[in-house]
Design a protein around this motif. Structure first.
Motif, PDB file in Angstrom:
ATOM      1  N   LEU A  82      18.253 -10.089 -59.061  1.00 29.46           N
ATOM      2  CA  LEU A  82      16.899  -9.564 -59.173  1.00 29.46           C
ATOM      3  C   LEU A  82      16.245  -9.595 -57.784  1.00 29.46           C
ATOM      4  N   ASP A  83      14.976  -9.311 -57.776  1.00 32.43           N
ATOM      5  CA  ASP A  83      14.153  -9.180 -56.576  1.00 32.43           C
ATOM      6  C   ASP A  83      14.393 -10.309 -55.568  1.00 32.43           C
ATOM      7  N   GLY A  84      14.624  -9.915 -54.319  1.00 30.03           N
ATOM      8  CA  GLY A  84      14.840 -10.908 -53.275  1.00 30.03           C
ATOM      9  C   GLY A  84      13.631 -11.777 -53.004  1.00 30.03           C
ATOM     10  N   GLY A  85      12.436 -11.261 -53.333  1.00 24.83           N
ATOM     11  CA  GLY A  85      11.226 -12.024 -53.092  1.00 24.83           C
ATOM     12  C   GLY A  85      11.098 -13.271 -53.936  1.00 24.83           C
ATOM     13  N   ILE A  86      11.884 -13.373 -54.990  1.00 28.54           N
ATOM     14  CA  ILE A  86      11.851 -14.566 -55.839  1.00 28.54           C
ATOM     15  C   ILE A  86      12.335 -15.783 -55.057  1.00 28.54           C
ATOM     16  N   SER A  87      13.343 -15.585 -54.217  1.00 23.07           N
ATOM     17  CA  SER A  87      13.975 -16.713 -53.536  1.00 23.07           C
ATOM     18  C   SER A  87      13.723 -16.759 -52.031  1.00 23.07           C
ATOM     19  N   ASP A  88      13.453 -15.610 -51.415  1.00 25.90           N
ATOM     20  CA  ASP A  88      13.208 -15.593 -49.969  1.00 25.90           C
ATOM     21  C   ASP A  88      12.324 -14.392 -49.636  1.00 25.90           C
ATOM     22  N   SER A  89      11.022 -14.592 -49.756  1.00 27.75           N
ATOM     23  CA  SER A  89      10.073 -13.487 -49.602  1.00 27.75           C
ATOM     24  C   SER A  89      10.031 -12.922 -48.194  1.00 27.75           C
ATOM     25  N   VAL A  90      10.193 -13.782 -47.213  1.00 29.77           N
ATOM     26  CA  VAL A  90      10.119 -13.367 -45.803  1.00 29.77           C
ATOM     27  C   VAL A  90      11.259 -14.072 -45.060  1.00 29.77           C
ATOM     28  N   PRO A  91      12.413 -13.427 -44.965  1.00 30.54           N
ATOM     29  CA  PRO A  91      13.625 -14.111 -44.490  1.00 30.54           C
ATOM     30  C   PRO A  91      13.738 -14.284 -42.976  1.00 30.54           C
ATOM     31  N   ILE A  92      12.680 -14.771 -42.362  1.00 27.65           N
ATOM     32  CA  ILE A  92      12.762 -14.996 -40.921  1.00 27.65           C
ATOM     33  C   ILE A  92      13.696 -16.149 -40.589  1.00 27.65           C
ATOM     34  N   ALA A  93      13.778 -17.149 -41.463  1.00 29.16           N
ATOM     35  CA  ALA A  93      14.696 -18.263 -41.197  1.00 29.16           C
ATOM     36  C   ALA A  93      16.135 -17.765 -41.133  1.00 29.16           C
ATOM     37  N   LYS A  94      16.475 -16.815 -41.991  1.00 33.09           N
ATOM     38  CA  LYS A  94      17.816 -16.233 -41.973  1.00 33.09           C
ATOM     39  C   LYS A  94      18.046 -15.477 -40.674  1.00 33.09           C
ATOM     40  N   SER A  95      17.045 -14.716 -40.240  1.00 32.68           N
ATOM     41  CA  SER A  95      17.181 -13.961 -39.001  1.00 32.68           C
ATOM     42  C   SER A  95      17.373 -14.887 -37.806  1.00 32.68           C
ATOM     43  N   ILE A  96      16.602 -15.964 -37.761  1.00 32.52           N
ATOM     44  CA  ILE A  96      16.742 -16.933 -36.668  1.00 32.52           C
ATOM     45  C   ILE A  96      18.118 -17.585 -36.715  1.00 32.52           C
ATOM     46  N   ALA A  97      18.576 -17.924 -37.924  1.00 31.00           N
ATOM     47  CA  ALA A  97      19.902 -18.528 -38.077  1.00 31.00           C
ATOM     48  C   ALA A  97      21.003 -17.577 -37.627  1.00 31.00           C
ATOM     49  N   ASP A  98      20.745 -16.272 -37.751  1.00 37.37           N
ATOM     50  CA  ASP A  98      21.718 -15.269 -37.316  1.00 37.37           C
ATOM     51  C   ASP A  98      21.700 -15.058 -35.806  1.00 37.37           C
ATOM     52  N   GLY A  99      20.834 -15.783 -35.116  1.00 36.44           N
ATOM     53  CA  GLY A  99      20.833 -15.726 -33.663  1.00 36.44           C
ATOM     54  C   GLY A  99      19.738 -14.891 -33.046  1.00 36.44           C
ATOM     55  N   ASN A 100      18.779 -14.439 -33.853  1.00 36.63           N
ATOM     56  CA  ASN A 100      17.689 -13.621 -33.314  1.00 36.63           C
ATOM     57  C   ASN A 100      16.557 -14.518 -32.820  1.00 36.63           C
ATOM     58  N   GLY A 101      16.445 -14.623 -31.513  1.00 37.89           N
ATOM     59  CA  GLY A 101      15.419 -15.482 -30.929  1.00 37.89           C
ATOM     60  C   GLY A 101      14.034 -14.881 -31.010  1.00 37.89           C
ATOM     61  N   LYS A 102      13.966 -13.554 -31.139  1.00 35.55           N
ATOM     62  CA  LYS A 102      12.687 -12.867 -31.305  1.00 35.55           C
ATOM     63  C   LYS A 102      12.730 -12.055 -32.590  1.00 35.55           C
ATOM     64  N   ASN A 103      11.610 -12.079 -33.316  1.00 34.38           N
ATOM     65  CA  ASN A 103      11.551 -11.412 -34.610  1.00 34.38           C
ATOM     66  C   ASN A 103      10.193 -10.762 -34.829  1.00 34.38           C
ATOM     67  N   VAL A 104      10.213  -9.523 -35.248  1.00 32.06           N
ATOM     68  CA  VAL A 104       8.990  -8.835 -35.638  1.00 32.06           C
ATOM     69  C   VAL A 104       8.913  -8.886 -37.159  1.00 32.06           C
ATOM     70  N   VAL A 105       7.856  -9.478 -37.666  1.00 31.58           N
ATOM     71  CA  VAL A 105       7.689  -9.695 -39.101  1.00 31.58           C
ATOM     72  C   VAL A 105       6.537  -8.836 -39.597  1.00 31.58           C
ATOM     73  N   VAL A 106       6.802  -8.002 -40.586  1.00 35.83           N
ATOM     74  CA  VAL A 106       5.759  -7.174 -41.179  1.00 35.83           C
ATOM     75  C   VAL A 106       5.447  -7.717 -42.565  1.00 35.83           C
ATOM     76  N   LEU A 107       4.229  -8.220 -42.718  1.00 38.26           N
ATOM     77  CA  LEU A 107       3.771  -8.748 -43.996  1.00 38.26           C
ATOM     78  C   LEU A 107       2.893  -7.721 -44.706  1.00 38.26           C
ATOM     79  N   THR A 108       2.860  -7.796 -46.015  1.00 35.52           N
ATOM     80  CA  THR A 108       1.976  -6.916 -46.781  1.00 35.52           C
ATOM     81  C   THR A 108       0.764  -7.664 -47.332  1.00 35.52           C
ATOM     82  N   LYS A 109       0.753  -8.978 -47.158  1.00 40.99           N
ATOM     83  CA  LYS A 109      -0.397  -9.783 -47.565  1.00 40.99           C
ATOM     84  C   LYS A 109      -1.307  -9.987 -46.359  1.00 40.99           C
ATOM     85  N   GLU A 110      -2.596  -9.939 -46.614  1.00 40.61           N
ATOM     86  CA  GLU A 110      -3.573  -9.955 -45.536  1.00 40.61           C
ATOM     87  C   GLU A 110      -3.681 -11.318 -44.854  1.00 40.61           C
ATOM     88  N   THR A 111      -4.265 -11.300 -43.663  1.00 37.59           N
ATOM     89  CA  THR A 111      -4.526 -12.527 -42.927  1.00 37.59           C
ATOM     90  C   THR A 111      -5.329 -13.498 -43.799  1.00 37.59           C
TER      91      THR A 111
END
Length: 288
Positions: free
Chosen positions: A158-187
């Protein structure tokens, strides 16, 4: 192409904000070596990687009055709030053709985040052949209670947001030292706990898959912890966040075209306003 991660949150129809951001990136020829899409974010990621400007916008807007696209008719007749035949076959193959060849020319790695409802763990499914891997995008976008479980291989998802809504930790673990994150929830947004009635429905619907209930019960805790971590990642320089400045008033199943158009334009405008800052952030990570 930048040696950096692009992380896209879901949010159903709120995801049209992301479509605006991504179209700005297309206009400025900004691309990323690793991309992670969750739910609606996975859907919009597809059109971004094929370079089809405003296709995600059209897909969200053009079929609002079609009962096979989204709504009670689709839910009652198919078991899916968003009609899977229309969203993942008719639209990409006939009504607004997807450019499979252009996607094949993308030189980076892309993933759709899904939730394995038996283990309760997120999985990051590679998007390599969109004719085949569209099933992963469908699974990533299959919201609980209003979608059928999606079988891929031996797993149910089912929906990936159930378990990992914003997978920046996965991206960092994959070796990405810089990440652009686009959220749909407001500040300033903080997720609230699911209601007792919603939890009761989840427990009953997924009695064979208790991990779904457990994840949804704790989702607000995990999501808000992610937001706290994200603030630290921004300070450390591993994340650059683009998100709405205020609450949009757009619902997850919004049917007001003007509201959706305004949110798309807001995403495009917000990306433009931080463009120079983004370029400075990404400087030094361009690939040859």
């Amino acid at each position: 192409m930048y040696q950096a991660g692009l992380v896209l949150e879901g949010g159903a129809m709120k995801g049209i904000y992301t479509a605006g951001v991504l179209d700005f990136f297309l206009d400025k020829e900004i691309s990323f070596s690793s991309c992670y899409g969750v739910s609606a974010g996975a859907c919009h990621l597809c059109s971004f990687l094929s370079g089809q400007r405003k296709r995600a916008y059209r897909v969200a807007i053009n079929y609002l009055d079609n009962k096979r696209y989204c709504g009670a008719f689709s839910l009652l007749t198919t078991g899916d709030l968003f009609g899977t035949d229309m969203c993942y076959d008719l639209i990409p193959n006939y009504l607004d053709p997807y450019d499979y060849e252009a996607f094949g020319n993308y030189g980076g790695k892309a993933y759709a985040v899904v939730t394995n409802i038996e283990t309760g763990l997120p999985e990051y499914m590679p998007l390599e052949d969109m004719r085949r891997d569209i099933l992963a995008v469908r699974a990533s976008s299959s919201m609980p209670l209003v979608s059928r479980n999606v079988k891929i291989g031996d797993g149910l998802y089912l929906d990936g947001g159930i378990s990992d809504s914003v997978p920046i930790a996965k991206s960092i673990a994959d070796g990405n030292g810089k990440n652009v994150v686009v959220l749909t929830k407001e500040t300033g947004f903080r997720r609230e706990a699911a209601s007792a009635s919603q939890l009761a429905l989840l427990r009953a619907r997924y009695v064979k898959y208790p991990k779904v209930y457990e994840l949804m019960k704790e989702r607000h805790v995990n999501y808000n912890r992610m937001l706290d971590d994200l603030e630290e990642q921004v300070e450390e320089g591993s994340a650059f966040v683009i998100r709405p400045k205020k609450k949009s008033g757009v619902s997850r199943v919004e049917r007001d075209e003007k509201k959706l158009e305004a949110l798309y334009e807001e995403g495009y405008r917000d990306a433009g306003e931080c463009y120079l800052e983004l370029l400075e952030y990404l400087s030094g990570s361009a690939m040859e």
